[in-house]
Design an enzyme around this catalytic site. Structure first.
Site, PDB file in Angstrom:
ATOM      1  N   ASP A 429       0.794  -1.241   0.000  1.00  0.00           N
ATOM      2  CA  ASP A 429       0.000   0.000   0.000  1.00  0.00           C
ATOM      3  C   ASP A 429       0.823   1.286   0.000  1.00  0.00           C
ATOM      4  OD1 ASP A 429      -2.201  -1.621   0.106  1.00  0.00           O
ATOM      5  OD2 ASP A 429      -2.855  -1.037   2.106  1.00  0.00           O
ATOM      6  N   GLU A 505      -7.171  -3.249  -4.351  1.00  0.00           N
ATOM      7  CA  GLU A 505      -8.572  -3.023  -4.022  1.00  0.00           C
ATOM      8  C   GLU A 505      -9.020  -1.654  -4.539  1.00  0.00           C
ATOM      9  OE1 GLU A 505     -10.814  -4.304  -0.036  1.00  0.00           O
ATOM     10  OE2 GLU A 505      -9.493  -2.579   0.255  1.00  0.00           O
ATOM     11  N   GLU A 509      -7.596   5.351  -4.932  1.00  0.00           N
ATOM     12  CA  GLU A 509      -6.475   5.786  -4.104  1.00  0.00           C
ATOM     13  C   GLU A 509      -5.162   5.671  -4.874  1.00  0.00           C
ATOM     14  OE1 GLU A 509      -7.343   5.181   0.524  1.00  0.00           O
ATOM     15  OE2 GLU A 509      -7.607   3.332  -0.619  1.00  0.00           O
TER      16      GLU A 509
END
Length: 675
Positions: A429, A505, A509
């Site tokens: 991430d 996912e 973002e």
């Protein structure tokens, strides 16, 4: 300034590269991780001195035991006990997921009794390829999108080719340089060799005479078509590596290094086919392999040019805000800014902290746009107070560190806890977390240039962690850490072993990360950073629209999955799932929200298809009738409803009693009144 930047973006001669002088240093203290794996287990010693990929298509081959399979399009491969297993995966689809099933159709080794602890070695890698060695005998050129698996036999040894199916028939050509292998599962494989090779069939095993040279294996998907003639024609030219070049704005060029005679045959995924703008390549429309990503189509040519749509990187809304709405937005701004208090930050998580920073930065830009600058000084001070401790190393409870082993930024929490900061310490991430910080830094550097110059080294270190273009041992960060240059979107998973490979996912973002970097380029008057950030933003958007956005009537995925889902939850290399990491499939507002947040000017480009936005909202709205649905998640559904029905969406937004931690009433009103 904006006009100048846009002109620069359109200049085809603009090289999309960051100044190398900024890539050889890091401003964060060295950290010691107790959770990162040892790269020397699988990487060749000559590679260890350079920053290493932490989120690539072959990650499963370099962590744990290195025995989990990986997808290289169109084949899945698995390495274990000096054997490489090759699968043309079958597809399974229902209403909940679509996935590829790995079955070891062909296994290649040099011994029927291999040493159980012998590891493979990564001897080289590039943007589009991996070279895997089983020393000292076998070398596999694993080039993504090749319809052939290519193996170089380095010494004179007998090969063992084993299948888990029965061999129904086994047919050589007259020269013994081509063999057709018919299996009991109805597959037909073709083996090509650079020189004649004697093969003998024994039950489900094929044994060769002593051989040195190159063999290539290809599945023949449709034996009754002309695909065999195509495979024959291009079997002599094999790729050994593939690279992505950044030479023009909003463009990527693929270039493969190959050996042998003739032209190079590769496969393109559905997004490639939308973007190929190169008259020198030939597309073979009838030469197709199935894939979870959609049909892979043959393309002849040793280089391709891919051209994506330009994306305007703007601080403010693309079309402007209605002036009549200013008073309502200003009223919300005053209340949102009144609540700012850096001493009451409720988290030390790099992800949630970054969201709060970016939320506040939005308030400054909204204030500029509605011409109410009175609130900006307080916003500026809040951003300074919250961002500076992360940049100067004084933040209590967490902070950024530099890991020398792999070459990248980790957090204090992530340095000794694999799950700390959602796995940030194992390079999970990074674009999500850092993207929020970059957004805040970009805005603060815009409204306070002196501050921006003071913290420019730290800002660039953060950006370069996932946006370095260069390669080499003199650099501090690996090349484009999160971005997959073959799929043309990011993966979020870091050094984690997953059966279905890498995953992502939240596409929105990811878009935010590259968009924020482009804004930082605007703030620092760095047109090359603007160009690179804009390009990656555009590609991430195109990929989201291709693979995550499931439109009614689409044939990309199975009919049942398409009928039930309007958006993918988690997209894996080998799988499409309706669930999220944090929510079941039936909570559809979560799936919509995680593909929209944070709401930004670029969100308009991400959801430029208003008909699809309506399909997605109508699919998600019934979920809001459940008891206990969060106000923040309702807000995202209403925001997207505003794309095509502004008045009804505005009524619903005005009734909300709360917002997502990265959102605000000011931002919601700004969004609706800029439709």
């Amino acid at each position: 300034m904006l006009i100048i930047i846009i002109i620069l973006l359109l200049l085809s001669s603009l090289l999309l590269s960051i100044d190398p002088a900024t890539t050889t240093t890091t401003t964060f203290p060295d950290g010691h991780s107790t959770v990162l794996p040892d790269p020397s287990t699988f990487f060749s010693p000559n590679l260890i001195s350079s920053p290493l990929p932490t989120n690539t298509f072959f990650t499963n081959l370099i962590i744990e035991n290195g025995t989990q399979h990986e997808y290289i399009h169109p084949y899945t491969i698995k390495s274990s006990h000096s054997t490489l297993s090759l699968s043309y995966p079958s597809l399974f689809s229902n209403s909940s997921f679509t996935n590829q099933i790995f079955t070891p159709d062909i296994n290649i080794s040099i011994s029927q009794n291999p040493k159980p602890n012998r590891n493979h070695t990564v001897s080289s890698f590039s943007d589009l390829s991996l070279t895997l060695d089983f020393k000292p005998f076998l070398r596999f050129f694993l080039v993504r999108g090749s319809p052939y698996l290519t193996c170089q036999v380095l010494q004179n040894v007998p090969l063992i080719i084993l299948t888990g199916h029965n061999i129904i028939n086994f047919v050589p050509n007259g020269l013994k340089t081509k063999y057709k292998i018919f299996l009991s599962n109805n597959q037909v494989w073709i083996l090509y060799s650079s020189t004649p090779i004697g093969l003998t069939r024994k039950a489900s095993t094929i044994v060769s005479e002593t051989f040195r040279g190159v063999i290539r294996l290809a599945l023949l998907p449709n034996p009754n078509s002309g695909m065999e003639q195509v495979l024959d024609k291009f079997s002599s030219c094999y790729p050994v590596s593939g690279h992505a070049l950044f030479r023009e704005s909003f463009s990527i060029e693929y270039r493969w290094k190959s050996r042998g005679l003739g032209d190079l045959l590769m496969l393109a995924n559905p997004l490639h086919l939308k973007l190929v703008k190169d008259s020198s390549v030939k597309i073979l429309d009838e030469f197709k392999y199935q894939s979870v990503d959609g049909e892979l189509v043959g393309v002849v040519g040793s280089s391709w040019k891919l051209k994506t749509d330009p994306v305007k990187v703007t601080w403010h809304s693309i079309k402007g805000v209605e002036k009549d709405s200013y008073p309502e937005i200003v009223k919300a701004l005053v209340e949102d800014v009144k609540g700012l208090d850096s001493s009451n930050m409720s988290t030390n998580s790099s992800y949630f902290y970054g969201k709060l920073v970016a939320r506040t930065a939005r308030l400054a830009l909204i204030a500029e746009e509605v011409e109410y600058v009175d609130v900006i000084p307080k916003v500026r001070q809040y951003l300074k107070d919250t961002i500076e401790p992360w940049l100067d190393g004084t933040f209590v409870g967490n902070g950024f560190l530099y890991d020398k082993t792999w070459g990248g930024i980790i957090t204090r929490q992530g340095s000794n806890d694999r799950m700390g900061d959602f796995g940030f310490g194992i390079f999970n991430d990074h674009h999500f977390h850092i993207g929020y910080f970059l957004y805040g830094i970009a805005v603060l550097a815009k409204i306070d240039p002196a501050w921006g110059e003071k913290y420019r080294p730290q800002a660039y270190s953060l950006m370069l962690d996932f946006m370095t273009l260069g390669k080499g041992s003199d650099l501090k960060y690996t090349r484009l850490r999160m971005f997959d240059l073959w799929k043309l979107h990011s993966w979020a998973a870091g050094l984690n072993e997953f059966e279905d490979g890498r995953n992502q996912e939240s596409t929105s973002e990811a878009v935010n990360a590259y968009y924020a970097a482009a804004l930082m380029g605007l703030a620092y008057d760095d047109p090359r950073l603007v160009a690179l950030g804009s390009l990656l933003t555009s590609l991430e958007i195109r990929a989201a629209q291709t693979w995550w956005h499931v439109k009614e009537g689409s044939t990309l995925y199975g009919a049942e999955f398409t009928r039930t889902n309007r958006v993918v939850g988690i997209l894996w290399q080998n799988k499409r799932e309706s669930v999220l990491w944090f929510a079941p499939a039936e909570q559809k507002e979560f799936r919509l929200g995680i593909q929209l947040l944070p709401i930004l000017p670029v969100s308009e480009v991400l959801f430029s298809d208003h008909e699809y936005a309506k399909q997605l909202v109508e699919w998600a709205l019934p979920s809001l009738k459940r008891e206990g649905v969060g106000e923040g998640w309702k807000g995202f559904v209403y925001a997207l409803e505003g794309v095509y029905d502004k008045e009804n969406a505005l009524k619903k937004i005005r009734k909300l009693t709360g917002h997502d931690d990265g959102n605000s009433l000011s931002n919601m009103l700004w969004w609706i009144f800029s439709r």
